[in-house]
Design a protein around this motif. Structure first.
Motif, mmCIF file in Angstrom:
data_model
loop_
_atom_site.group_PDB
_atom_site.id
_atom_site.type_symbol
_atom_site.label_atom_id
_atom_site.label_comp_id
_atom_site.label_asym_id
_atom_site.label_seq_id
_atom_site.Cartn_x
_atom_site.Cartn_y
_atom_site.Cartn_z
ATOM 1 N N PRO A 420 0.814 -1.233 0.000
ATOM 2 C CA PRO A 420 0.000 0.000 0.000
ATOM 3 C C PRO A 420 0.838 1.270 0.000
ATOM 4 C CG PRO A 420 -0.924 -1.613 1.526
ATOM 5 C CD PRO A 420 0.399 -2.155 1.079
ATOM 6 N N GLU A 423 1.933 1.893 -3.523
ATOM 7 C CA GLU A 423 0.815 2.427 -4.307
ATOM 8 C C GLU A 423 0.621 3.909 -4.035
ATOM 9 O OE1 GLU A 423 -2.528 3.337 -6.441
ATOM 10 O OE2 GLU A 423 -1.223 1.601 -6.691
ATOM 11 N N TYR A 491 -1.690 -7.068 -3.505
ATOM 12 C CA TYR A 491 -2.502 -5.946 -3.011
ATOM 13 C C TYR A 491 -3.206 -5.320 -4.199
ATOM 14 C CZ TYR A 491 -3.782 -1.286 -1.371
ATOM 15 O OH TYR A 491 -4.484 -0.142 -1.079
ATOM 16 N N HIS A 493 -5.615 -2.187 -5.331
ATOM 17 C CA HIS A 493 -6.109 -0.867 -4.914
ATOM 18 C C HIS A 493 -7.206 -0.405 -5.875
ATOM 19 C CE1 HIS A 493 -6.039 3.153 -3.191
ATOM 20 N NE2 HIS A 493 -5.958 3.643 -4.417
#
Length: 515
Positions: A420, A423, A491, A493
């Motif tokens: 994260p 990102e 992950y 997003h």
């Protein structure tokens, strides 16, 4: 055709193959590029830009010497290759399609004559410039009309207008990244029609959830135009064009050209909207290898120059010897083109003024759906399971069918917690060398007891199979080390309108050898 490039090194890890390979990057070359751009000889040569991981962490202890390598994709690598198609395949003639049109019949007739004369000029350009030129020039992509989603012919200028990007995207890097995260899919796969060149509007692109070069290029152009209207210093105040041309490896392509207020080449930047990458016009490694025409919302300009490389071209559209406009700029404008070669480059029918009722086909305001958090979590869980299943299946070969495939849950979880942050840095445009050095410290701290070979990828989400196949080509699964464990951290997003940014940390670790 996908080519993966590896470096080779000697390993003294017990139970491992003496020769090991480190992934450097890969390139995917559509067969249509070789088929259509290779010509009758079935030959294609050029410098291809390698697609590399965002981050590649690699440690190795060999001959009692420790090697650490932490690389990022901020510096691109290229590979020069020649590809032959044997036996050569002849390109079938493109059959004319009778379709309806949104344009006036007189404009269609004028457009057909205009292209015919430009083609005549380019086919005889050797005689005009009095020297041999690149064969690509005679086959330049000159485009006036595209087909909308209903098959109607539309002048492509009408797709260009200012459009507001999603809320919070106020910089050039943010809008370029958002457009690049919209999945890519060619028209013949989306609509099942190879004879029509479909140009969707920006809203249709978002609703369909995928598009090809035209849709990505138009959307990025329109976003940059909106940023310019808001006084963005990053977007500048210079001219903005959509570029129709040829590139490597994609073949026929569409870029966005951004010019500074000066007309010098050093102020010209090309954007590949599908990848989010930008290239200076002075960059000799620019994947854009020829420009057929450029356009804005007011006019289309055919490239008449006898050179192909962008760093050699002039971008002064007022120069009639270099660029042929489709519409006259004013009623009193001269139409002189090449009086010395009237038999070859006759400008054809008198040029016409731009219609006064010329309106855009785009929606005035784009509608964006809110980020789909639940779908993102669903994709993340499904991808995690699918990657594990795939790695186990890939290792069930004759060579390693008895090898045990296990995943290091602790390292995978700790790396997933870092995704994260990557990102957020990528989204804000701050994923630079300084932040990557901080990330390197985190990774090497995790791997203090392990030899590690791990890569972080960021890609759009279209379907599971596309992402899993990309991981397969890295070939990390092919290892005979008895104590190897794999890393699988995912992950996803959510952005807006079912656009997702997928991050994957994928790799393998071995216990460090104790002296």
């Amino acid at each position: 055709l996908r080519l993966s490039l590896f470096s080779e090194y000697v390993s003294n890890q017990k139970g491992n193959s003496p020769l090991c390979h480190k992934f450097l990057g890969d390139v995917e070359i559509p067969f249509t590029t070789l088929y259509c751009s290779g010509g009758m000889d079935g030959y294609l040569e050029g410098s291809f830009r390698l697609s590399a991981p965002v981050i590649h962490t690699y440690t190795l202890t060999s001959n009692d010497r420790a090697t650490r390598d932490f690389t990022s994709s901020t510096c691109a690598s290229y590979i020069h290759i020649a590809i032959f198609l044997r036996p050569p395949l002849s390109i079938p003639p493109k059959l004319p399609c009778v379709v309806s049109s949104l344009e006036d019949e007189r404009l269609l007739r004028y457009g057909a004559n205009w292209i015919r004369q430009v083609r005549l000029y380019l086919e005889n350009i050797n005689e005009i410039v009095k020297r041999p030129v690149d064969d690509r020039i005679q086959k330049r992509t000159i485009r006036l009309f595209g087909n909308n989603i209903n098959g109607d012919a539309v002048l492509i200028c009408r797709y260009l207008c200012s459009q507001k990007p999603p809320a919070g995207m106020t910089s050039l890097s943010q809008v370029a990244r958002f457009v690049s995260l919209i999945p890519f899919i060619e028209d013949w796969k989306s609509f099942g029609c190879a004879s029509l060149d479909i140009w969707c509007t920006s809203q249709e692109l978002l609703d369909v959830g995928a598009g090809d070069w035209e849709e990505h290029g138009v959307l990025l152009h329109n976003f940059i135009l909106w940023l310019q209207s808001q006084g963005s210093t990053e977007a500048g105040a210079g001219s903005l064009y959509l570029v129709v041309g040829s590139g490597l490896p994609e073949g026929n392509t569409v870029y966005v050209m951004q010019q500074s207020c000066t007309s010098e080449n050093k102020g010209t930047v090309f954007w590949n909207a599908c990848s989010g990458d930008s290239f200076s016009a002075t960059d000799k490694q620019c994947p854009l290898i020829d420009i057929g025409c450029i356009l804005n919302s007011q006019n289309i300009y055919a490239n008449l120059q006898g050179v192909t490389s962008p760093h050699l071209l002039s971008y002064d559209t007022q120069d009639s010897a270099s660029w042929r406009p489709f519409f006259l700029q004013s009623s009193g404008e001269s139409t002189e083109w090449c009086a010395a070669c009237a038999c070859i480059c006759n400008p054809g029918p008198p040029q016409i003024l731009r219609p006064t009722t010329f309106i855009s086909v785009q929606e005035a305001q784009l509608q964006y759906e809110v980020p789909n958090i639940f779908r993102a979590e669903e994709i993340q869980a499904e991808l995690t399971v699918e990657i594990k299943k795939s790695v186990r299946r890939w290792r069930m070969t004759k060579a390693d069918q008895y090898a045990h495939t296990s995943f290091n849950v602790d390292i995978s979880r700790r790396l997933q917690n870092l995704l994260p942050t990557l990102e957020a840095l990528q989204e804000s445009g701050n994923l630079g060398e300084t932040t990557l050095q901080s990330h390197e410290g985190d990774i090497l701290g995790i791997s203090s007891m392990w030899e590690i070979d791990a890569m972080a990828f960021n890609m759009p989400y279209a379907k599971h199979a596309t992402i899993v196949e990309r991981l397969r080509t890295i070939n990390l699964h092919h290892v005979l080390h008895r104590n190897v464990q794999f890393i699988n951290a995912v992950y996803v997003h959510p952005i807006v309108h079912n656009v997702f940014s997928v991050w994957i940390y994928y790799g393998r670790v071995y216990p460090k050898r104790i002296a």
